[in-house]
Write an enzyme that holds these catalytic residues in place. Structure first.
Site, mmCIF file in Angstrom:
data_model
loop_
_atom_site.group_PDB
_atom_site.id
_atom_site.type_symbol
_atom_site.label_atom_id
_atom_site.label_comp_id
_atom_site.label_asym_id
_atom_site.label_seq_id
_atom_site.Cartn_x
_atom_site.Cartn_y
_atom_site.Cartn_z
ATOM 1 N N GLU A 13 0.825 -1.211 0.000
ATOM 2 C CA GLU A 13 0.000 0.000 0.000
ATOM 3 C C GLU A 13 0.857 1.256 0.000
ATOM 4 O OE1 GLU A 13 -2.953 0.968 -0.339
ATOM 5 O OE2 GLU A 13 -4.356 -0.643 0.143
ATOM 6 N N ASN A 148 -10.867 4.846 1.745
ATOM 7 C CA ASN A 148 -9.862 4.610 0.715
ATOM 8 C C ASN A 148 -9.921 5.733 -0.317
ATOM 9 O OD1 ASN A 148 -7.878 2.526 0.318
ATOM 10 N ND2 ASN A 148 -9.491 0.996 0.603
ATOM 11 N N ASP A 199 -10.191 1.106 -4.494
ATOM 12 C CA ASP A 199 -9.121 1.058 -3.501
ATOM 13 C C ASP A 199 -8.301 2.355 -3.574
ATOM 14 O OD1 ASP A 199 -7.254 0.069 -1.583
ATOM 15 O OD2 ASP A 199 -7.616 -1.969 -2.271
#
Length: 290
Positions: A13, A148, A199
């Site tokens: 991430e 997100n 995302d």
């Protein structure tokens, strides 16, 4: 789109390009790693983190700001593999077993990050969005399950935020005033109409909104008025977050998640950091000033 190296993350991430270092930083949340890749030397370094790190940003005074489980931390990675870490802003979560998730700085250098309950199957809306600046850590929005997709328009006047939980799957746009207060929340993208779940995201120099479509193996680009412009295939099902980097900011980096049992045809690549040149140019990320 190709992998950068043989390294694989559990939950890759928060890719962030450092123009000064000409390097890409990112994290492996569940593996508890901070990583840096130098394309010029093809070298990747890793530092163990004391907690799960949801997101990072460059800091104006050097090092990084990181949103972890217990709050915001200043990180100073050392070349010998040590990581100097100090908690600078503890957070009071609404319930147990929460952590920070997606986040980034806005154009003014304020750091934004959302929190979530780690067990997504609970579908708990105890998550919240926080802003960190010289005034401290402030909750600005609550009622989120899996925050997100944070991104900011080139002029800094529009903020984008998604909730990627399967029961929501929407991206909103907000007007952002000079004080960093989001207003006029409105639907920007209903991801129920597109492949994947929304995302992590990035915004290009033309205001295009690039967002990873988790579970669909795609990165979508939407125009500033919310129209799907194009989609790029990623060779794994779970791309997690994207960022522009490279000397000209025309390289797209994409982190990914390695599920417990990836499909056999994706087992070798799941969790990789990927790179592509999509024909667009990004914007430099403002370092955190607080």
């Amino acid at each position: 789109m190709k992998p950068v190296s043989d390294l694989r993350d559990q939950v890759g991430e928060s890719p962030v390009w450092s123009p000064e270092e000409q390097a890409l930083w990112w994290v492996d949340i569940d593996g508890q790693w901070l990583r840096r890749h130098h394309p010029a030397t093809d070298r990747t370094q890793s530092w163990a983190t004391p907690e799960r790190t949801g997101c990072i940003a460059l800091h104006a005074q050097g090092g990084l700001i990181a949103a972890m489980e217990t709050g915001l931390w200043r990180l100073q990675p050392q070349d010998d593999g040590r990581l100097d870490a100090a908690l600078v802003a503890p957070v009071g979560h609404a319930r147990d077993h929460m952590r920070f998730n997606d986040g980034r700085t806005d154009r003014q250098g304020r750091f934004w990050a959302g929190t979530m309950v780690r067990d997504m199957s609970l579908a708990s809306d105890a998550g919240a969005l926080y802003r960190w600046d010289e005034r401290g850590l402030v909750k600005v929005l609550d009622g989120l399950i899996t925050p997100n997709g944070l991104g900011f328009s080139p002029d800094g006047r529009t903020m984008y935020l998604s909730d990627s939980h399967p029961s929501v799957q929407k991206v909103w746009a907000f007007d952002l005033d000079d004080e960093g207060t989001p207003r006029n929340r409105r639907l920007f993208i209903d991801f129920n109409e597109h492949p994947g779940r929304p995302d992590g995201a990035a915004v290009d120099a033309e205001g295009g909104y690039w967002i990873c479509a988790n579970d669909a193996g795609l990165v979508h680009r939407f125009t500033p008025d919310g129209r799907l412009d194009r989609s790029i295939a990623v060779p794994v099902a779970k791309p997690a977050m994207c960022a522009f980097g490279g000397a000209a900011l025309d390289t797209l980096y994409v982190t990914s998640i390695r599920p417990a049992s990836p499909p056999p045809e994706q087992a070798a690549l799941a969790g990789a950091l990927f790179v592509d040149c999509p024909g667009a140019r990004g914007l430099p990320e403002a370092p955190c000033k607080a």
